[in-house]
Design a protein around this motif. Structure first.
Motif, PDB file in Angstrom:
ATOM      1  N   GLN A   1       0.843  -1.191   0.000  1.00 21.12           N
ATOM      2  CA  GLN A   1       0.000   0.000   0.000  1.00 21.12           C
ATOM      3  C   GLN A   1       0.878   1.242   0.000  1.00 21.12           C
ATOM      4  N   GLU A   2       0.685   2.096  -0.990  1.00 19.13           N
ATOM      5  CA  GLU A   2       1.365   3.386  -1.087  1.00 19.13           C
ATOM      6  C   GLU A   2       2.882   3.242  -0.947  1.00 19.13           C
ATOM      7  N   GLY A   3       3.426   2.232  -1.615  1.00 17.26           N
ATOM      8  CA  GLY A   3       4.875   2.054  -1.633  1.00 17.26           C
ATOM      9  C   GLY A   3       5.429   1.231  -0.501  1.00 17.26           C
ATOM     10  N   THR A   4       4.596   0.855   0.483  1.00 14.77           N
ATOM     11  CA  THR A   4       5.035   0.003   1.581  1.00 14.77           C
ATOM     12  C   THR A   4       4.725  -1.447   1.239  1.00 14.77           C
ATOM     13  N   PHE A   5       5.751  -2.304   1.316  1.00 11.42           N
ATOM     14  CA  PHE A   5       5.612  -3.712   0.952  1.00 11.42           C
ATOM     15  C   PHE A   5       5.928  -4.589   2.157  1.00 11.42           C
TER      16      PHE A   5
END
Length: 206
Positions: free
Chosen positions: A81-85
């Motif tokens: 989500q939004e660049g967080t993995f």
């Protein structure tokens, strides 16, 4: 077996190393200790079936070559989500006694390993730093100069990326580090390197 928690960005700038200098200064300004680790070339070869069975599940099978070290990694997406993995990650150092086929069969059930072939190659010059703060976790910050190569289409694509990975720390602590990395030149990456490599080097549609 372990999990990998990281934030990924694509750098939208004609002066990416100026962005790097600014990010390091911002981290120091808000109280993080920043220590240079290394700058090294590495090459990642990703493998998949002709039907992209691994890619379609949000995962990847990667062979990383860094100096004389060869590391096989299988990753599966747990959340993004939004660049967080947040991903599950299993690794095997090649050259040890463990059988890589046994390793792969256990982690890729239902995938035809006999059909696996190289799908993309990612050539990366990576510059890394350790970022830490007392009672605030420990992280690895990476600046990547990446070239994606597709052996099937012959297409190449180059870009710069920034990654911050939690070495020891919670998701909340990662969020605090991320808040110090807010720059207009940084765009959260919605895809993993493998996903981006496949999309950016795919054959042009007729």
């Amino acid at each position: 077996m372990g999990t990998e928690l990281e934030q990924k960005y694509v750098v939208d700038s004609t002066r990416p190393w100026a962005v790097q200098t600014q990010l390091l200064a911002q981290l120091s300004r808000v109280g993080y200790q920043v220590v240079f680790l290394e700058e090294t070339p590495q090459q990642d070869t990703y493998f998949d079936t002709p039907e992209e069975a691994v890619l379609k599940e949000g995962g990847s099978l990667r062979l990383r070559e860094k100096g004389e070290k060869r590391l096989l990694s299988v990753k599966s997406m747990l959340r993004s989500q939004e660049g967080t993995f947040l991903r599950r990650e299993d690794e095997l150092i090649l050259g040890q006694e463990a059988d890589p086929m046994v390793f792969l069969r256990e982690r890729l059930p239902g995938v035809s390993l006999e059909q696996m072939r190289p799908t993309v190659v990612v050539v990366n010059r990576r510059r890394t730093y350790e970022v830490s703060r007392t009672a605030g976790g420990r992280f690895e910050l990476a600046f990547d100069d990446v070239t994606y190569q597709n052996p099937g289409t012959g297409r190449e694509c180059r870009e710069r990326q920034v990654e911050i990975e939690a070495l020891s720390g919670t998701e909340e602590e990662l969020s605090r580090v991320v808040s110090a990395l807010r720059l207009p030149e940084l765009r959260p990456a919605a895809e993993s390197k493998y996903q981006r490599a496949v999309r950016l080097t795919a054959a042009e549609k007729a």
